[in-house]
Design an enzyme around this catalytic site. Sequence first.
Site, mmCIF file in Angstrom:
data_model
loop_
_atom_site.group_PDB
_atom_site.id
_atom_site.type_symbol
_atom_site.label_atom_id
_atom_site.label_comp_id
_atom_site.label_asym_id
_atom_site.label_seq_id
_atom_site.Cartn_x
_atom_site.Cartn_y
_atom_site.Cartn_z
ATOM 1 C CG HIS A 234 -2.265 -53.714 -42.252
ATOM 2 N ND1 HIS A 234 -2.304 -55.076 -42.375
ATOM 3 C CD2 HIS A 234 -1.827 -53.249 -43.449
ATOM 4 C CE1 HIS A 234 -1.905 -55.421 -43.590
ATOM 5 N NE2 HIS A 234 -1.611 -54.328 -44.251
ATOM 6 N N GLY A 238 4.712 -51.508 -47.473
ATOM 7 C CA GLY A 238 4.521 -50.097 -47.781
ATOM 8 C C GLY A 238 4.589 -49.195 -46.570
ATOM 9 C CG ASP A 366 -8.494 -51.884 -53.149
ATOM 10 O OD1 ASP A 366 -8.758 -53.053 -53.444
ATOM 11 O OD2 ASP A 366 -7.696 -51.580 -52.244
#
Length: 879
Positions: A234, A238, A366
């Site tokens: 991925h 960031g 999260d």
Amino acid sequence: MKLQYFEYCFADRLFYEEPSKWATMQEGYAQAEAPAPAGWRTGRKGPWYNYTHETATLPPQGWKIHVSATRETAQQVLDITADYCLQHRISFKFLTSEAAFIGRNLKYADRGGSGKFITVYPSSETQLEQVLNDLDPKLHGLGGPYILSDLRWKDGPLYLRYGGFVERLTRNDLGEPAMAIQAPDGELVVDKRDPVFYVPEWVQPPPFLRPLLQERKNGEAPADFPYDIESAVHFSNGGGIYVATEKSTGRKVILKEARPGAGLDQVGRDAVSRLKREHEFLLKLADVAEVVDCYDYFELWEHHFLVQEMVDGVTLNKRMVHRTPLIRADMSEEEIREFTEWAVDITSQLDGLVGKLHERGIAFGDLHPNNIMITEDGRVRLVDFELATYVDQEQRIGMGAPGFVPPDRRDGLAADLYALGCLKISPFVPLTMLFSLDTTRARALVQFVENRFPVPTGWGENVLALLDLGPSPWAGTEEQMARSSALIDGRDGEGPDWRLIETSMAKAVWDSATPDRQDRLFPGDVEQFHLNGLGFAYGAAGVLYAMAKSGHGRREEHEQWLLDRVRGHQGLHRVGFYDGLHGIAYAFEEIGHRDAALEVLDMTERLAGVSLPDELLTGLSGVALNQLFFATRLDDQGLRDSALKNAQQIADRLLHRPPVPVDDSGRHRRAGLLHGASGQALLFVRLFEDTRDPAYLDLAERAIQHELDCCAHFEDNDVLYVNEGWRTMPYIGTGSAGIGLALSELLRHRRTEELTVAMDRLRRAAHAEFHICPMVFYGTAGQMGFLQHIRSRYADTDRLDELIETKRDRLRLHMVGLRGEVAFPGDQLMRLSMDFGTGSAGILHALATLRDPRLPLLPFLRPFAAPGGGKEAPADTPH
């Protein structure tokens, strides 16, 4: 999940909105609030604030300087850079506010623009060198994220790239408008803005840059890097997540990379600060078996890396998609029962795990299916502690995965419990994103699960207690939301009144119009900000068409808005059917505004030489179909000749450069009506009907065969889905239903056993009970419309009628309240949409096809049933 949708959710609670609107609502940097200095022109454009000196004579293109900063240093960096540029009369621009800065550098924002805070426009290469040498020492140590698209100047916050200084447009390989620079021969070419440094081959860099360019070219990863990176899992602003092997031990690990100053969350924390926190929490929870193990943390190349265990398993999200029965054709009740037992077991394990974290005073922050791994033996493991907090020290950040973040402010423990409640619903019906639009939908989804799945007694009340939801004041008063719920759910135990629902949907569409805006008339998909707010798929044309054709009237003032915007459009028009002028002309004609249709059609003729792809959505297939449509309507041989010429180009490529299912890079070709060769097949069938030349049927059959080559055959239930490599697709836009629509048109004139068998398999792929989105292009409404379109072809109409009714009823799962009316979420379900391709207008049109067999689901399709059912409409019926 299409991550680019996130940034379109900040400015409006109900509709997708341009990110710059959110940025300009916030307080700006000092230079954006101050009056223009003498001799300077200033102004906003999107998220940028421009300073241009009145005497400046900028070249149209050249080497520009980008200045990077952190959130903390941004005003200081701007003060230094602006003072220097003002003193030397150098034009520059900057992001207007901290909100714009955060938006540009969010974790899931465009990586090509990440880090670009200020742009400086030197007037010459001499001035370029002078600015770099002057500003570098002034800004040293104040820099932010590395700008991936640029060449770095020394080790400071200054970066360079060659590109346009003024806005000039050309068309890319797909015929789409794109920013341009001029080649030496005078031709405008695309100004590439990818997250990779690039210099046009004809550009000669100034001598002082050549050592830097050579150094970059020769740059290699340090030999002492302790891991061999095997693949990327991925990428985001960031940093990356990689599968790697530890050189010293051969152990497989997951590497998480964090870039300083990049990947901001909504309160401005960067990826490095979150990665450090994750490392801290993993160490504290090392003795919890369900938490992933941490091996190392180190810094290299100014980036930070966390090394953690590679779990032998897959994410809960992947396991859910693999096992969920409602998305498969003709599932059995035994499959439903087995799936329910599995889902209840997994979520029970999560109950215990969340309890362990809370006992230690830690909120995970999260919790969602992609942060939960399921091992081969069916146990849960928790990964990604970036947003974890200590409940006695901090409030939750408010960031997280859509569908698992509460729509209100609550503490970290309560937010985890809310996410846990959503996780209990999601395996059965993954629509918890709707709760951020309308909280009343929680009880409706819970009731559906309890009615459709054999969950334990008390399951629903437990879930509702975890969610602990109040009203939805952003969507309407409690009285209005109650009225919407009554429409969706039905009154007094009776089923829903679909005519009332459709009337309510239509009112919601009309009420959403914003004629005071210049960019769009109806709120819709984010594509309206990339393409424009005018076209058939995502803009005003498709909405006005759907409303008129489905029996909900016309609005002359809105038609005038569309015509005015087409006339006044700045820059290059898009040409295609669903994205541009051809679809707008068609819509005007079909709603009865012939003069406007002819005016727009004339514009398309002036753009006849534009190079386009062959697809239906934006390309030549749609253009030729529309030319053929108007040739018949207007008895215009010139338009027919243009259609034949465009069709010949498509045919030549189909015959001599046929598409392959998988290219050399391993990428699977998109198939379906909008993006694949099915749109070409539809064109060739219509040309056969117009010319009676059987060669067009040969071409249509060839195009369909190329589409079938992209399909995977599942023998257990004998279905065909389009194979995209990592997923299979049943939809109209890209998927088996799109192929089925085109094939059904071919089967009017040519029947073979192979084609008939393929049609049956494509039909069965649409039997699934549930789809994640409600829309026409890629969702339930399109699947319902597909089955309705082919219904009269089959003897088992009772079975098809049952499937169509089930799909119509399942649309209620997606319905939400909007100020007393009924509305639908668009693509990604995060905001409402009113457009044709992804929103309420298109769904309203699909529902109307159930009432009126004369109404085609999409332009250029021809209904199979004549009014009243029975015989197929004759081949020359207007369409």
